[in-house]
Scaffold this motif. Structure first.
Motif, short mmCIF file in Angstrom:
data_model
loop_
_atom_site.label_atom_id
_atom_site.label_comp_id
_atom_site.label_asym_id
_atom_site.label_seq_id
_atom_site.Cartn_x
_atom_site.Cartn_y
_atom_site.Cartn_z
N GLN A 1 60.44 48.10 53.26
CA GLN A 1 59.54 48.68 54.24
C GLN A 1 59.45 47.77 55.46
O GLN A 1 59.17 46.58 55.33
CB GLN A 1 58.14 48.88 53.64
N SER B 1 60.48 42.83 56.79
CA SER B 1 60.96 43.80 55.81
C SER B 1 60.55 43.30 54.42
O SER B 1 60.93 42.19 54.01
CB SER B 1 62.49 43.95 55.89
N ALA C 1 54.82 53.03 48.22
CA ALA C 1 55.39 52.64 49.52
C ALA C 1 54.34 52.68 50.63
O ALA C 1 54.26 51.78 51.47
CB ALA C 1 56.57 53.56 49.86
N ARG D 1 52.71 49.37 52.89
CA ARG D 1 52.65 49.29 54.35
C ARG D 1 51.21 49.10 54.84
O ARG D 1 50.96 48.33 55.78
CB ARG D 1 53.26 50.55 54.96
#
Length: 281
Positions: free
Chosen positions: A152, A163, A194, A198
């Motif tokens: 991500q 990342s 996911a 984030r």
């Protein structure tokens, strides 16, 4: 006169009064005569009464409809169940192998009869019985499953793009909820992991992302566990797998670390020379 049915005329109220001096004077009208009061119902009581009547009428109408549908559905279900039982008894040797199912120790079976969940929850482990043509079941695996969260690209709070990769371990804690409350709990858990990664990393600085991986993992696990509780899924562990920095940022950090080491080496060398000069005095 009373014997022949004669009734005297009603007395007429006189509008003339006789005063103390013996003279007659017209009677003054009484303006303080109390008129009858008409009690009007309050608007609130009227509205409540109207709504209560309408609700009662609706309940009567829909109650008859729902009760009629429920009774017809129960009768149809009883007929189909009786027919299925009859077919099972007629084809007894063969139907026995088709109706007896087995689930493993790490599995549970959620059974539906005519589209409705059977009482008693999930069945298993071991043998369980299903009626032909009217029962269907779904197996749910209770073992812990792990998956990698795709890399991500996250913008940290100090405007640095990194990342990040992570790994999540989860298991099904309630097979009934995992079957009825969500279509695909595995795919949904992956998407949620996911998104949570984030969201959590977007509130941290680059230094915190690099040094506080355990606290970040704990926050992610709590967020996932709270969100997937209604799905019958338990998030057991979340780990930050890798944090990748941009190449130019890696070079800048390497140059900064090298300069810090050179400065420290010069300070140590200067302190050594100072001690040596003091020893020669």
């Amino acid at each position: 006169m009373e014997e022949i049915g004669f009734r005297p005329p009603p007395a007429v109220e006189s509008n003339v009064i006789i005063g103390d001096d013996g003279l007659s004077r017209p009677k003054a009208p009484n303006i303080y005569v109390r008129k009858p009061v008409r009690h009007m119902p309050a608007l609130g009581h009227v509205a409540v009464g109207l709504f209560a009547k309408a609700e009662k009428d609706d309940n009567d109408m829909y109650g008859r409809t729902q009760s009629g549908q429920k009774s017809s559905a129960s009768a149809c279900a009883l007929i189909l169940t009786s027919f299925s039982l009859l077919m099972f008894l007629v084809t007894m040797p063969i139907s026995l192998f088709m109706c007896v199912k087995v689930v493993q120790e790490y599995e549970r079976a959620v059974i539906f009869r005519l589209g409705r969940l059977r009482t008693g929850g999930a069945k298993g482990p071991g043998l369980f019985f299903v009626m032909p043509c009217i029962d269907s079941y779904k197996k749910v695996d209770l073992r812990t499953v792990s998956f990698d969260v795709p890399p991500q690209e996250v913008l940290s709070r100090d405007s640095v793009t990194v990342s990040v990769e992570a790994v999540v371990y989860y298991r099904v804690s309630n097979p009934t909820l995992a079957t009825n409350n969500i279509e695909d709990y595995s795919h949904s858990t992956r998407l949620l992991a996911a998104t949570t990664l984030r969201n959590v990393l977007g509130t941290r600085n680059l230094a915190e992302i690099l040094s506080e991986r355990e606290s970040i993992s704990k926050v992610m696990q709590d967020a996932l566990d709270e969100a997937t509780d209604s799905w019958g899924v338990k998030a057991e562990r979340v780990e930050i797998k890798d944090v990748r920095l941009p190449v130019h940022l890696q070079r800048a950090m390497a140059a900064e670390a090298e300069a810090a080491r050179e400065a420290r080496a010069k300070v140590i060398a200067a302190e050594g020379e100072q001690k040596a000069s003091r020893a020669l005095r």
